[in-house]
Write a protein that holds these residues in place. Structure first.
Motif, short mmCIF file in Angstrom:
data_model
loop_
_atom_site.label_atom_id
_atom_site.label_comp_id
_atom_site.label_asym_id
_atom_site.label_seq_id
_atom_site.Cartn_x
_atom_site.Cartn_y
_atom_site.Cartn_z
N TYR A 109 -72.63 135.80 10.87
CA TYR A 109 -73.10 137.14 10.49
C TYR A 109 -71.96 138.12 10.71
N LEU A 110 -71.41 138.60 9.61
CA LEU A 110 -70.24 139.47 9.66
C LEU A 110 -70.55 140.81 9.00
N GLY A 111 -69.93 141.87 9.51
CA GLY A 111 -70.09 143.20 8.92
C GLY A 111 -71.41 143.87 9.24
N GLY A 112 -72.11 143.40 10.26
CA GLY A 112 -73.40 143.99 10.62
C GLY A 112 -73.31 145.44 11.04
N GLU A 113 -72.10 145.88 11.44
CA GLU A 113 -71.95 147.27 11.87
C GLU A 113 -72.20 148.23 10.72
N HIS A 114 -71.98 147.79 9.49
CA HIS A 114 -72.22 148.66 8.33
C HIS A 114 -73.73 148.90 8.14
N VAL A 115 -74.52 147.88 8.40
CA VAL A 115 -75.97 148.02 8.33
C VAL A 115 -76.46 148.93 9.46
N ASP A 116 -75.99 148.64 10.67
CA ASP A 116 -76.44 149.40 11.84
C ASP A 116 -76.12 150.88 11.69
N ARG A 117 -74.93 151.16 11.18
CA ARG A 117 -74.51 152.57 11.05
C ARG A 117 -75.47 153.35 10.15
N ALA A 118 -75.85 152.74 9.05
CA ALA A 118 -76.74 153.42 8.12
C ALA A 118 -78.15 153.55 8.69
N MET A 119 -78.67 152.48 9.24
CA MET A 119 -80.06 152.48 9.68
C MET A 119 -80.25 153.27 10.96
N HIS A 120 -79.27 153.27 11.83
CA HIS A 120 -79.38 154.09 13.03
C HIS A 120 -79.29 155.57 12.70
N GLY A 121 -78.72 155.86 11.53
CA GLY A 121 -78.67 157.25 11.07
C GLY A 121 -79.90 157.65 10.28
#
Length: 304
Positions: A109-121
């Motif tokens: 699982y790579l690049g999950g920070e891009h998902v987290d950044r959007a959803m946490h916002g």
């Protein structure tokens, strides 16, 4: 006589397919993964040798790899792609019997920070993907392992019982499933509501079913891609994230690419075109990196 036989086959074919899928979901979850894998690999190897059976897949792969591949190399790549495709179907039948935690452990699982950044916002996420790897296994990772809320669209298959089987299957993986047509409301309304609520929505974007989408260059050749991913991202303020899917020897690979930045000025179609053009460039790289896991058996370039 021939026309009568064809009519009879057309009438019973949907029921036969429905029963075959029912048997697959009933039996294969109880078959050891290694045994089922060997059997489906054999089916893929044999079916790839049928004359003309995968002519469109082979033609599509030729556009991906270019003229540097010899006919022998292209034949070998096509066989690998067919085995990857049969692996997908074997996993569709076996996923309901798999432990989600095990699926999670076996997934890169790579690049999950891009998902987290959007959803946490508080933003929704439009996940745009190609017909590669196994999306259903990725849904297990996102919905059951990571706990994201996700809505997906299902084509209204015939017979209706087959559509219902697929709907139940994908809902068992944690997704909310809305029908593409024939639902209580247009599917686009349900998808936009999910995005406005901060959920994820998944959209296949490498094939333009209506052939009226945005002109792009995919793998160096002109085609069109559907407007949906870019349009929904703009209309809801959601993040447009390309997701790259593939296989490892014993599991799956997921890689989220950075968000595609959508223009804030200009006409709507121009802004959508910008986003879809950027998405096509990423898809080109994704497909060329792992062409054997791209299961595109249909025509996507007008002249191929």
């Amino acid at each position: 006589m021939q026309s009568t036989l064809s009519a009879r086959w057309a009438a019973i074919r949907p029921r036969i397919i429905d029963r075959a899928f029912a048997a697959g979901w009933s039996v294969l979850p109880r078959v050891p993964e290694r045994v089922a894998g060997a059997a489906f690999d054999a089916v893929g190897t044999v079916s790839a040798m049928w004359p003309g059976a995968y002519a469109q897949l082979r033609a599509n792969l030729r556009e991906v790899v270019g003229p540097s591949y010899s006919a022998k190399q292209l034949d070998a790549l096509t066989r690998r792609s067919v085995r990857s495709y049969t692996r997908y179907w074997r996993e569709v039948f076996q996923l309901p019997g798999m432990d989600p935690a095990d699926v999670g452990r076996r997934t890169e699982y790579l690049g999950g920070e891009h998902v987290d950044r959007a959803m946490h916002g508080g933003r929704g996420v439009v996940i745009a993907l190609t017909h590669s790897g196994n999306w259903d296994a990725a849904a297990v990772q996102l919905c059951q392992v990571r706990g994201y809320a996700m809505t997906s669209v299902a084509e209204r298959l015939k017979p209706e019982s087959l559509y219902e089987r697929f709907k139940r299957f994908r809902e068992s993986l944690g997704m909310t499933v809305v029908p593409l047509t024939g639902g209580p409301e247009p599917s686009v309304v349900a998808l936009k509501r999910a995005l406005n609520e901060g959920q994820q929505v998944t959209l296949l974007a490498d094939r333009d079913l209506q052939a009226n989408g945005i002109p792009v260059q995919l793998c160096g050749r002109r085609t069109t891609m559907p407007t949906g991913p870019g349009l929904m991202a703009l209309q809801t303020g959601s993040a447009l994230l390309p997701l790259e899917l593939g296989y490892t020897e014993t599991g799956w690979r997921m890689r989220f690419h950075p968000e595609i930045e959508m223009p804030t000025d200009g006409r709507l179609r121009e802004r959508v075109t910008h986003g879809m053009t950027a998405l096509a460039e990423i898809f080109t790289d994704v497909i060329r990196r792992n062409p054997q896991d791209w299961h595109m058996l249909q025509k996507i370039w007008p002249d191929v």
